[in-house]
Design a protein around this motif. Structure first.
Motif, PDB file in Angstrom:
ATOM      1  N   GLN A  15       0.813  -1.471   0.209  1.00 43.47           N
ATOM      2  CA  GLN A  15       0.332  -0.264  -0.311  1.00 43.47           C
ATOM      3  C   GLN A  15       0.845   1.440   0.031  1.00 43.47           C
ATOM      4  O   GLN A  15       1.799   1.349   1.030  1.00 43.47           O
ATOM      5  CB  GLN A  15      -1.285   0.712   1.037  1.00 43.47           C
ATOM      6  N   GLY A  16       0.640   2.328  -0.698  1.00 39.77           N
ATOM      7  CA  GLY A  16       1.391   3.521  -0.460  1.00 39.77           C
ATOM      8  C   GLY A  16       0.491   4.611  -0.129  1.00 39.77           C
ATOM      9  O   GLY A  16      -0.796   5.053   0.216  1.00 39.77           O
ATOM     10  N   TYR A 113       4.989   7.173   0.492  1.00 41.84           N
ATOM     11  CA  TYR A 113       5.212   6.232   1.951  1.00 41.84           C
ATOM     12  C   TYR A 113       4.769   4.435   1.724  1.00 41.84           C
ATOM     13  O   TYR A 113       3.368   4.928   1.271  1.00 41.84           O
ATOM     14  CB  TYR A 113       5.134   6.104   3.000  1.00 41.84           C
ATOM     15  N   LEU A 114       5.116   3.603   2.555  1.00 45.77           N
ATOM     16  CA  LEU A 114       4.651   2.140   2.260  1.00 45.77           C
ATOM     17  C   LEU A 114       4.450   1.440   2.942  1.00 45.77           C
ATOM     18  O   LEU A 114       5.204   1.350   3.638  1.00 45.77           O
ATOM     19  CB  LEU A 114       5.717   1.648   0.851  1.00 45.77           C
ATOM     20  N   THR A 124       6.779  -0.616   7.342  1.00 47.51           N
ATOM     21  CA  THR A 124       6.478   0.474   6.982  1.00 47.51           C
ATOM     22  C   THR A 124       8.151   0.998   6.324  1.00 47.51           C
ATOM     23  O   THR A 124       8.853   1.308   7.074  1.00 47.51           O
ATOM     24  CB  THR A 124       5.775   1.299   7.436  1.00 47.51           C
ATOM     25  N   GLY A 125       7.925   1.473   5.223  1.00 45.42           N
ATOM     26  CA  GLY A 125       9.260   2.582   4.711  1.00 45.42           C
ATOM     27  C   GLY A 125       8.843   3.371   4.240  1.00 45.42           C
ATOM     28  O   GLY A 125       7.866   3.689   2.985  1.00 45.42           O
ATOM     29  N   SER A 155      11.399   3.754   7.573  1.00 43.47           N
ATOM     30  CA  SER A 155      10.901   5.168   8.345  1.00 43.47           C
ATOM     31  C   SER A 155       9.924   5.578   8.901  1.00 43.47           C
ATOM     32  O   SER A 155       9.006   5.126   9.071  1.00 43.47           O
ATOM     33  CB  SER A 155      10.353   5.756   6.761  1.00 43.47           C
ATOM     34  N   VAL A 156      10.943   5.639   9.783  1.00 42.86           N
ATOM     35  CA  VAL A 156       9.797   6.591  11.427  1.00 42.86           C
ATOM     36  C   VAL A 156       9.612   8.556  11.263  1.00 42.86           C
ATOM     37  O   VAL A 156      10.533   8.658  10.850  1.00 42.86           O
ATOM     38  CB  VAL A 156      11.012   6.171  12.600  1.00 42.86           C
TER      39      VAL A 156
END
Length: 226
Positions: A15-16, A113-114, A124-125, A155-156
Motif C-alpha cells: 500500500q502506498g 510511504y509504503l 513501513t518504509g 522510515s519513522v
C-alpha cells in the motif's frame, strides 16, 4: 470511489500512502501475483572511528541504530499460469507496482510511504530501489515473465522520533560507562543532543578536567533545567 484494500490479504499487499505514518492518505495498493518464496530483513548499527594519532587498530564508537532494510522479489508471469492482480499483461503489472512504490506523486511532492503486509509481517518504509529483470518474451519481444526486486528502508515519522527522544534525553537521569575513544563532549552530545553541557557534567562528577576520564569510568548525567 474510495480505495478499499482487502482487510485480511492472503497475498502480499503493498500500500502506498501520502502520510509518513502509512496509516492515512492511501494513494493506491497492489497485491503480489504470487507470494514471494522469501524476503530479507537487515538491521544496521552505525559506528564512527575514533580519531587517534598513531593508532595500530581502529576503535569503533557507536553513533546510532540505523533503520532496517527490507528486500523482496515479486514474480510477474503473463503466460496464463497465474492472474496478474487485475493487470492484462506483465508490463501493465510492472507499471502498477511502480506507480505505488516508485513514482513521484505530484500532490505530496515525493514518492509514497509504503506499508507491506503479509501474514504477521508488517513493514513501513520507503522504496530505495526497484529493479526489473525480464526472463521470458513473446516472439514479438513483449514481456511474458519478469522478476521485480524491491529494496526498501524503514522510515519513522519525525513526530514519532521526537516523542521517543522526549522519553529519554535531557529530562531523565543517565549513568554511562566510558568506552575507549569516548570524550566528555561526545558523551554529552549522545545524552542531550548537544555537546555544550560538558562543563556542567564535569562539575557534577567532580572532574578536575574534561579530559579526566578513562575507559571503565561511570559518569552521571543529570536532568537539565529548562
Amino acid at each position: 470511489m474510495p480505495l478499499t484494500p482487502p482487510a485480511q490479504p492472503v497475498k502480499l499487499l503493498i500500500q502506498g500512502y501520502s502520510d509518513p505514518t502509512a496509516t492515512s492518505g492511501l494513494m493506491g495498493f497492489i497485491t503480489a501475483a504470487i507470494n514471494p518464496e522469501s524476503y530479507s530483513l537487515s538491521y544496521n548499527i552505525a559506528y564512527k572511528q575514533a580519531e587517534t594519532i598513531g593508532g595500530s587498530a581502529p576503535t569503533e564508537i557507536f553513533t546510532r541504530m540505523d533503520s532496517g532494510d527490507f528486500e523482496l522479489e515479486l514474480l510477474a508471469d503473463g503466460t496464463g499460469v497465474m492472474k496478474l492482480a487485475g493487470s492484462s499483461n506483465v508490463d501493465e503489472y510492472i507499471a502498477k507496482v511502480k506507480s505505488i512504490v516508485y513514482n513521484y506523486q505530484g500532490t505530496v511532492h515525493r514518492p509514497n510511504y509504503l506499508r507491506i503486509t503479509w501474514g504477521k509481517t508488517v513493514f513501513t518504509g520507503v522504496c530505495k530501489n526497484i529493479t526489473v529483470k525480464y526472463t521470458l518474451f513473446n516472439p514479438d519481444g513483449t514481456a511474458l515473465r519478469a522478476l521485480i526486486k524491491l529494496s526498501l528502508s524503514e522510515s519513522v515519522p519525525l513526530v514519532t522520533k521526537t516523542q521517543q527522544a522526549q522519553k529519554s534525553s535531557p529530562d531523565l537521569t543517565h549513568v554511562r560507562t566510558v568506552m575507549a575513544g569516548d570524550t566528555l563532549p561526545l558523551m554529552t552530545y549522545r545524552i542531550y543532543g548537544e555537546p555544550f553541557h560538558y562543563m556542567e557534567v564535569a562539575k557534577v562528577n567532580g572532574l578536575n578536567s574534561i579530559h579526566d576520564i578513562k575507559p571503565g569510568d561511570e559518569l552521571y548525567f543529570p536532568p537539565l533545567k529548562r
